[in-house]
Scaffold this motif. Structure first.
Motif, PDB file in Angstrom:
ATOM      1  N   LEU A 111       6.973   8.832  -4.344  1.00 25.95           N
ATOM      2  CA  LEU A 111       6.655   9.217  -2.961  1.00 25.95           C
ATOM      3  C   LEU A 111       7.638  10.262  -2.437  1.00 25.95           C
ATOM      4  O   LEU A 111       7.267  11.159  -1.678  1.00 25.95           O
ATOM      5  N   ALA A 112       8.897  10.153  -2.862  1.00 24.63           N
ATOM      6  CA  ALA A 112       9.911  11.098  -2.389  1.00 24.63           C
ATOM      7  C   ALA A 112       9.619  12.515  -2.872  1.00 24.63           C
ATOM      8  O   ALA A 112       9.981  13.499  -2.216  1.00 24.63           O
ATOM      9  N   GLU A 113       8.958  12.627  -4.022  1.00 28.01           N
ATOM     10  CA  GLU A 113       8.627  13.940  -4.564  1.00 28.01           C
ATOM     11  C   GLU A 113       7.622  14.666  -3.676  1.00 28.01           C
ATOM     12  O   GLU A 113       7.485  15.894  -3.777  1.00 28.01           O
ATOM     13  N   ARG A 114       6.924  13.925  -2.812  1.00 22.66           N
ATOM     14  CA  ARG A 114       5.880  14.520  -1.975  1.00 22.66           C
ATOM     15  C   ARG A 114       6.331  14.750  -0.536  1.00 22.66           C
ATOM     16  O   ARG A 114       5.523  15.128   0.318  1.00 22.66           O
ATOM     17  N   ILE A 115       7.604  14.497  -0.241  1.00 28.00           N
ATOM     18  CA  ILE A 115       8.107  14.727   1.118  1.00 28.00           C
ATOM     19  C   ILE A 115       8.109  16.227   1.409  1.00 28.00           C
ATOM     20  O   ILE A 115       8.729  17.008   0.673  1.00 28.00           O
ATOM     21  N   PRO A 116       7.416  16.680   2.460  1.00 33.11           N
ATOM     22  CA  PRO A 116       7.418  18.114   2.795  1.00 33.11           C
ATOM     23  C   PRO A 116       8.830  18.631   3.023  1.00 33.11           C
ATOM     24  O   PRO A 116       9.598  18.063   3.806  1.00 33.11           O
ATOM     25  N   THR A 168       0.819  -1.210   0.000  1.00 33.75           N
ATOM     26  CA  THR A 168       0.000   0.000   0.000  1.00 33.75           C
ATOM     27  C   THR A 168       0.855   1.263   0.000  1.00 33.75           C
ATOM     28  O   THR A 168       1.996   1.295   0.479  1.00 33.75           O
ATOM     29  N   ARG A 169       0.255   2.308  -0.522  1.00 25.80           N
ATOM     30  CA  ARG A 169       0.930   3.602  -0.556  1.00 25.80           C
ATOM     31  C   ARG A 169       1.221   4.095   0.859  1.00 25.80           C
ATOM     32  O   ARG A 169       2.299   4.635   1.132  1.00 25.80           O
ATOM     33  N   ALA A 170       0.286   3.903   1.779  1.00 24.14           N
ATOM     34  CA  ALA A 170       0.459   4.380   3.149  1.00 24.14           C
ATOM     35  C   ALA A 170       1.652   3.696   3.812  1.00 24.14           C
ATOM     36  O   ALA A 170       2.453   4.345   4.497  1.00 24.14           O
ATOM     37  N   ASP A 171       1.766   2.385   3.635  1.00 22.57           N
ATOM     38  CA  ASP A 171       2.871   1.651   4.254  1.00 22.57           C
ATOM     39  C   ASP A 171       4.213   2.069   3.666  1.00 22.57           C
ATOM     40  O   ASP A 171       5.208   2.236   4.378  1.00 22.57           O
ATOM     41  N   ARG A 172       4.244   2.238   2.356  1.00 24.61           N
ATOM     42  CA  ARG A 172       5.504   2.631   1.711  1.00 24.61           C
ATOM     43  C   ARG A 172       5.874   4.058   2.101  1.00 24.61           C
ATOM     44  O   ARG A 172       7.059   4.375   2.315  1.00 24.61           O
ATOM     45  N   ALA A 173       4.874   4.925   2.216  1.00 26.12           N
ATOM     46  CA  ALA A 173       5.129   6.293   2.651  1.00 26.12           C
ATOM     47  C   ALA A 173       5.655   6.317   4.084  1.00 26.12           C
ATOM     48  O   ALA A 173       6.523   7.132   4.435  1.00 26.12           O
ATOM     49  N   HIS A 174       5.142   5.412   4.932  1.00 26.75           N
ATOM     50  CA  HIS A 174       5.621   5.338   6.318  1.00 26.75           C
ATOM     51  C   HIS A 174       7.117   5.007   6.336  1.00 26.75           C
ATOM     52  O   HIS A 174       7.887   5.648   7.064  1.00 26.75           O
ATOM     53  N   LEU A 175       7.517   4.006   5.567  1.00 25.62           N
ATOM     54  CA  LEU A 175       8.925   3.614   5.549  1.00 25.62           C
ATOM     55  C   LEU A 175       9.805   4.745   5.049  1.00 25.62           C
ATOM     56  O   LEU A 175      10.872   5.029   5.623  1.00 25.62           O
ATOM     57  N   LEU A 176       9.377   5.410   3.988  1.00 23.31           N
ATOM     58  CA  LEU A 176      10.177   6.510   3.459  1.00 23.31           C
ATOM     59  C   LEU A 176      10.249   7.659   4.456  1.00 23.31           C
ATOM     60  O   LEU A 176      11.310   8.274   4.652  1.00 23.31           O
ATOM     61  N   ARG A 177       9.133   7.939   5.126  1.00 26.94           N
ATOM     62  CA  ARG A 177       9.134   9.011   6.130  1.00 26.94           C
ATOM     63  C   ARG A 177      10.101   8.694   7.266  1.00 26.94           C
ATOM     64  O   ARG A 177      10.845   9.576   7.718  1.00 26.94           O
ATOM     65  N   ARG A 178      10.118   7.434   7.705  1.00 27.89           N
ATOM     66  CA  ARG A 178      11.031   7.073   8.793  1.00 27.89           C
ATOM     67  C   ARG A 178      12.487   7.138   8.332  1.00 27.89           C
ATOM     68  O   ARG A 178      13.380   7.488   9.110  1.00 27.89           O
ATOM     69  N   LEU A 179      12.737   6.802   7.091  1.00 33.85           N
ATOM     70  CA  LEU A 179      14.102   6.933   6.563  1.00 33.85           C
ATOM     71  C   LEU A 179      14.534   8.396   6.527  1.00 33.85           C
ATOM     72  O   LEU A 179      15.678   8.733   6.866  1.00 33.85           O
ATOM     73  N   VAL A 180      13.618   9.264   6.121  1.00 33.24           N
ATOM     74  CA  VAL A 180      13.909  10.696   6.101  1.00 33.24           C
ATOM     75  C   VAL A 180      14.174  11.196   7.515  1.00 33.24           C
ATOM     76  O   VAL A 180      15.146  11.935   7.760  1.00 33.24           O
ATOM     77  N   GLU A 181      13.332  10.794   8.455  1.00 33.73           N
ATOM     78  CA  GLU A 181      13.528  11.211   9.848  1.00 33.73           C
ATOM     79  C   GLU A 181      14.842  10.688  10.399  1.00 33.73           C
ATOM     80  O   GLU A 181      15.534  11.385  11.154  1.00 33.73           O
TER      81      GLU A 181
END
Length: 437
Positions: A240-245, A194-207
Motif C-alpha cells: 500500500l505504501a508503494e501507492r502513496i501519491p 479490507t484494503r480500503a480500511d488499511r489504506a485509510h490507516l496508512l493515509r492518516r499516518l502519512v498525513e
C-alpha cells in the motif's frame, strides 16, 4: 530432545506461528518449577515461521524441529517430555489433546495451553477446543473469570483455568528523552481486513507525519510480503505504501524487529487492537487505540472499552494523549509495579503439583465423539488424526532433525509455501473481486 540435567524439567513446545512460538517458549520458562530443557516443535503449515521471524521474536530453544501433528505425537512417545505447551489455534489444541490421550505411554506429560494475546473473538469456540488441558492459562484476571464462566456454563470442569499474564511483558519503564518524539503504529496482519480500511490507516499516518515533520513515525510491521503469521495478510502495508501519491514523507518509516526493542524508543504507541498495546501499557508508554474504523468486535478494539485509550487520528493530530483508566488496567495483568513478577506463581505451583503426582489424570476434553459427533471428526481430520485420535495411515512422516535454518528454510517447502502465500495474498482477492462483479 536434548539431554537435560537431573533437575531440569523437560518441556516440549509445539507452535504453529511466530507469535505462538514466542508465547509458548516464554510461557514454558515462566511457569517451569526449575531449570528447563526446552525442545521446540513448529507445526508444518501455511504459517510455519521463517528463520527471520524466529530471530525477531527473541525466544530460543535447546533444539528446534518442524513436524506434522503425527510426527509430534511420535516424538512425545519416543522422548517422554515432562510438560507439553500447546501454542496453537484452538483446533490444533483439540486435535493434539485427542492424539495425546490416545498415546500409550508409561506416564503422560502435563499439558499446558492458552492464548497468545487479547481474547476478543471466538471466546466459546476457542475455549472449548482448549478444554482437556491440565492448565488453561488466562492472561489476566478478567480472562480467568470469563474462561471459568464459559466452562461452567456448558457443564465442563473449569479447574484447569489458571490466572497468569502475557509472558513477554517487560522492558524498561518509559522515560521521555530530550529531542526524541517517536510515534509507533503497531500493525496487525488481519485487523483491519479490507484494503480500503488499511489504506485509510496508512493515509492518516502519512498525513500525521507531514503535519508533524519533527516527529518520527514508525509503522511496525509483523511480516514481510510472502511471510505469514497467525493470520493471512492479504494487503501488506508495504504494498500500500508503494501507492502513496508523492511517496511517504522522510519522517515515516516501515520497520521490522523485536517489539520490545522498538518500544525502547517509543513515545506514543498507536494501534487498532494489537497485543503490543499491553506491552506498551506495561512499560508506561502513552498508548492510543484507534476508533477511526469504529469500535467493533471484528476489529477487537471493543476489548478496550472502559480503558480510556480509545481515540481517533483527528484527536492525535491535535496533540491528544489518552490516559489509561487504573481500574481497567488492574484487571488486565499489565501492572508494572512489581506485581507482574508474581503473576506466574500460581501456574508454577500448580504445574509443580501435577508433576509431583504419581500420574496425571486422563485427558478428558469436553468435545468427544458423543458430545460433538458432527464437529470433532473434522477437527481431527484436519491434522490427519482419526476419530479415536490415532494418526491416519501415512500421516506420520519422518521428522526433520537439524538446526533452525534447515527446519524453516528448506528450498522445496519454502517455494511451495511462497506459491501458496502468493495465491492467498494476490490471486485469491482478484478472484473474489471478479466474482462480485
Amino acid at each position: 530432545m536434548p539431554s537435560p540435567t537431573s533437575e531440569a524439567v523437560r518441556v516440549a513446545v509445539l507452535a504453529d506461528s511466530d507469535t505462538r512460538w514466542k508465547w509458548g517458549a516464554l510461557t514454558a520458562r515462566r511457569i517451569a518449577p526449575g531449570p528447563v530443557a526446552l525442545t521446540g516443535f513448529l507445526l508444518r503449515g501455511r504459517a510455519t515461521p521463517t528463520a527471520r521471524q524466529l530471530a525477531e521474536v527473541g525466544a530460543d530453544a535447546d533444539a528446534l524441529y518442524e513436524v506434522t501433528a503425527a510426527g509430534f505425537l511420535r516424538a512425545v512417545a519416543d522422548e517422554a517430555p515432562d510438560v507439553i505447551v500447546l501454542a496453537l489455534v484452538g483446533g490444533g489444541v483439540q486435535a493434539l489433546l485427542h492424539g495425546l490421550a490416545a498415546l500409550r505411554t508409561p506416564r503422560r506429560p502435563v499439558v499446558v495451553t492458552g492464548y497468545v494475546g487479547v481474547v476478543y473473538e471466538k471466546l466459546a469456540d476457542g475455549l472449548l477446543l482448549r478444554h482437556g488441558a491440565d492448565l488453561v492459562l488466562a492472561n489476566s484476571r478478567q480472562d480467568a473469570e470469563r474462561f471459568r464462566a464459559v466452562y461452567e456454563g456448558v457443564g465442563a470442569d473449569a479447574s484447569a483455568v489458571t490466572e497468569a499474564a502475557l509472558p513477554f511483558l517487560g522492558g524498561a519503564p518509559h522515560r521521555p528523552e530530550a529531542g526524541r518524539d517517536t510515534l509507533v503504529f503497531a500493525a496487525q496482519p488481519s485487523v483491519p481486513v479490507t484494503r480500503a480500511d488499511r489504506a485509510h490507516l496508512l493515509r492518516r499516518l502519512v498525513e500525521h507525519a507531514r503535519l508533524h515533520p519533527r516527529r518520527e513515525v514508525l509503522v511496525k510491521l509483523r511480516s514481510r510480503p510472502g511471510e505469514h503469521t497467525t493470520h493471512v495478510e492479504e494487503h501488506p502495508y508495504q504494498r500500500l505504501a508503494e501507492r502513496i501519491p508523492g511517496g511517504t514523507p522522510p519522517n515515516l518509516s516501515l520497520v521490522h524487529g523485536n517489539m520490545g526493542e522498538v518500544l525502547d524508543r517509543t513515545d506514543l504507541l498507536v494501534t487498532v487492537s494489537s497485543t503490543a498495546a499491553m506491552e506498551s501499557l506495561h512499560r508506561g508508554i502513552p498508548t492510543a487505540v484507534l476508533t477511526d474504523l469504529g469500535v467493533r468486535e471484528a476489529l477487537g478494539n471493543h476489548h478496550f472499552i472502559g480503558s480510556g485509550l480509545l481515540t481517533s487520528f483527528d484527536r492525535l493530530d491535535g496533540g491528544h494523549r489518552p490516559v489509561p483508566d487504573p481500574h481497567w488496567l488492574a484487571g488486565q495483568g499489565v501492572a508494572a509495579d512489581g506485581r507482574y513478577e508474581r503473576a506466574f506463581d500460581t501456574a508454577r505451583e500448580r504445574l509443580a503439583e501435577l508433576l509431583a503426582r504419581p500420574a496425571p489424570p486422563p485427558i478428558a476434553p469436553y468435545y468427544t465423539p458423543a458430545t460433538a459427533p458432527g464437529y470433532l471428526p473434522g477437527v481431527l481430520a484436519r491434522h490427519r488424526l482419526g476419530p479415536d485420535g490415532v494418526p491416519l495411515p501415512g500421516a506420520a512422516g519422518e521428522r526433520e532433525i537439524g538446526g533452525v535454518r534447515r527446519v524453516v528454510r528448506d528450498a522445496v517447502r519454502g517455494a511451495a509455501r511462497g506459491a501458496y502465500r502468493h495465491g492467498v495474498q494476490r490471486v485469491a482477492p482478484v478472484i473474489r473481486r471478479v466474482g462480485e462483479l
